[in-house]
Design a protein around this motif. Structure first.
Motif, mmCIF file in Angstrom:
data_model
loop_
_atom_site.group_PDB
_atom_site.id
_atom_site.type_symbol
_atom_site.label_atom_id
_atom_site.label_comp_id
_atom_site.label_asym_id
_atom_site.label_seq_id
_atom_site.Cartn_x
_atom_site.Cartn_y
_atom_site.Cartn_z
ATOM 1 N N THR A 116 0.831 -1.194 0.000
ATOM 2 C CA THR A 116 0.000 0.000 0.000
ATOM 3 C C THR A 116 0.871 1.252 0.000
ATOM 4 N N ILE A 117 0.353 2.300 -0.622
ATOM 5 C CA ILE A 117 0.979 3.621 -0.597
ATOM 6 C C ILE A 117 0.057 4.519 0.212
ATOM 7 N N PRO A 123 9.162 14.927 -4.243
ATOM 8 C CA PRO A 123 9.640 16.109 -4.978
ATOM 9 C C PRO A 123 8.874 16.400 -6.260
ATOM 10 N N LEU A 124 8.505 15.363 -7.010
ATOM 11 C CA LEU A 124 7.786 15.592 -8.259
ATOM 12 C C LEU A 124 6.361 16.092 -8.000
ATOM 13 N N TYR A 125 5.750 15.624 -6.921
ATOM 14 C CA TYR A 125 4.419 16.119 -6.559
ATOM 15 C C TYR A 125 4.486 17.594 -6.195
ATOM 16 N N HIS A 182 1.469 15.938 -13.012
ATOM 17 C CA HIS A 182 0.877 15.147 -11.934
ATOM 18 C C HIS A 182 0.966 13.659 -12.246
ATOM 19 N N ILE A 183 0.642 13.306 -13.484
ATOM 20 C CA ILE A 183 0.717 11.899 -13.893
ATOM 21 C C ILE A 183 2.153 11.395 -13.779
ATOM 22 N N ARG A 184 3.099 12.221 -14.168
ATOM 23 C CA ARG A 184 4.510 11.837 -14.053
ATOM 24 C C ARG A 184 4.884 11.602 -12.585
ATOM 25 N N ALA A 185 4.412 12.477 -11.691
ATOM 26 C CA ALA A 185 4.706 12.326 -10.260
ATOM 27 C C ALA A 185 4.086 11.046 -9.712
ATOM 28 N N GLU A 208 5.930 7.944 -10.937
ATOM 29 C CA GLU A 208 7.199 7.680 -10.263
ATOM 30 C C GLU A 208 6.987 7.129 -8.857
ATOM 31 N N VAL A 209 5.948 7.604 -8.169
ATOM 32 C CA VAL A 209 5.615 7.042 -6.860
ATOM 33 C C VAL A 209 5.275 5.568 -7.008
#
Length: 363
Positions: free
Chosen positions: A195-196, A203-205, A346-349, A352-353
């Motif tokens: 789970t996240i 950082p990207l967010y 946002h999608i990129r962040a 990466e998560v």
């Protein structure tokens, strides 16, 4: 790419079709090729804004003991006989004012679908068909249980569960995970899961959040006196009992301020969506924007960093109720900065998560 030893029964020579294991006896069920499921989760949405749809949705939401933790013998009579008698009408009108009538769904549903599709494309570029991306809602449809079942039927032998709440709270991230774990109880072949629970300091967010502010400011014909970061509130008692949400929100604002390179007096933190008689974390957005106007802050911008997608709390509460409070107190310029939604940054962040949390499963 996927560790086939985790599912030796799944044939790899024909990944497009489910097959019987090579040494299985006649009649053994077919087993799809092993995959990893990524299940996004958002708060939820009513199926429509009519009374019955709203009552059904509100009943599920307000019966959640993570959201309202009063003893059921105290709360349920109030909920069933008082709250659900009137609130479905007012909430239905609010939803009607923001409804995506063309698609026949709420904006939250429309945006979550788009986020899911973009993340599916992004992750398949890295992992191909070894990853299956889908979404569910904690309240309403599609239900968590139905999506866990679908992932299992598609051969997902491992599932990464990702509640789309940047800041952790027991009222959001935890209840989503509770429901996910309950769904797993119905699976005969229960998969390993991860789970996240938060990503507010990723950082990207933070970079995506700052970029959205800079983009919005560049499009305005005025410079706001202050940026109000309005987060969904929780009762103060929850924070006193150990919920880290308040700290996560304050840190989000601080990281955003630092990324923008702003002075302390150019940004502030407030909390919205108070419900019930007890004290919630403060300051309350609806009151604070009025105080700002009275103190001479006549031009403000408002952003909602706790929401991954625009919804009733942003499109109706902020852009209507909170705006009205500001203007009635003498405010002159009010700009709502949309949530990150399906913005590419946002999608990129989020991607990466997800990749970070898939390490060891998919590399």
């Amino acid at each position: 790419m996927f560790d086939s030893k985790q599912n030796e029964a799944a044939p790899l020579e024909n990944a497009a079709l489910a097959e019987r294991p090579s040494h299985a006896p006649p009649g053994h069920p077919r087993i799809p090729p092993a995959k990893v499921g990524v299940l996004l989760a958002n708060l939820g949405t009513p199926d429509n804004y009519d009374y019955r749809s709203m009552r059904r949705y509100l009943n599920e939401f307000l019966s959640d003991e993570r959201v309202i933790d009063y003893p059921s013998w105290v709360w349920q009579p109030i909920l069933q006989l008082v709250v659900l008698t009137k609130r479905p009408f007012s909430s239905g009108e609010a939803y009607k004012s923001i409804w995506n009538h063309e698609a026949g769904e709420s904006p939250l549903m429309t945006i979550t679908k788009s986020q899911t599709e973009k993340l599916r494309t992004d992750l398949q570029e890295s992992f191909g068909d070894d990853v299956v991306v889908d979404f569910c809602m904690r309240y309403g449809n599609p239900s968590t249980r139905s999506k866990v079942r679908e992932l299992a039927e598609k051969g997902c032998r491992k599932i990464l569960f990702f509640p789309l709440y940047p800041q952790y709270s027991g009222t959001t991230s935890a209840t989503a995970c509770d429901h996910f774990f309950r769904a797993l109880m119905h699976e005969k072949w229960q998969p390993p899961v991860r789970t996240i629970t938060s990503y507010f300091d990723d950082p990207l967010y933070v970079e995506a959040l700052a970029a959205s502010v800079e983009r919005a400011y560049a499009q305005m014909d005025y410079e706001p006196d202050i940026l109000v970061c309005s987060y969904h509130g929780v009762p103060q008692r929850y924070v006193n009992e150990g919920d880290p949400y308040h700290c996560h929100c304050l840190k989000t604002t601080r990281l955003l301020k630092e990324k923008l390179g702003w002075a302390h007096d150019k940004i502030t933190t407030t909390f919205q969506s108070r419900f019930g008689p007890e004290e919630w974390i403060q300051p309350y957005t609806v009151e604070e924007v009025a105080r700002l106007a009275e103190k001479g802050k006549k031009k403000i911008a408002v952003i909602a960093p706790a929401f991954s997608a625009d919804c009733i709390e942003t499109l109706e509460e902020i852009n209507e109720e909170i705006r009205e409070s500001f203007e009635e107190a003498g405010g002159e310029k009010f700009t709502y900065i949309p949530c990150l939604n399906d913005d590419d940054a946002h999608i990129r962040a989020l991607g990466e998560v997800i990749r970070s949390n898939l390490r060891g499963w998919l590399d």
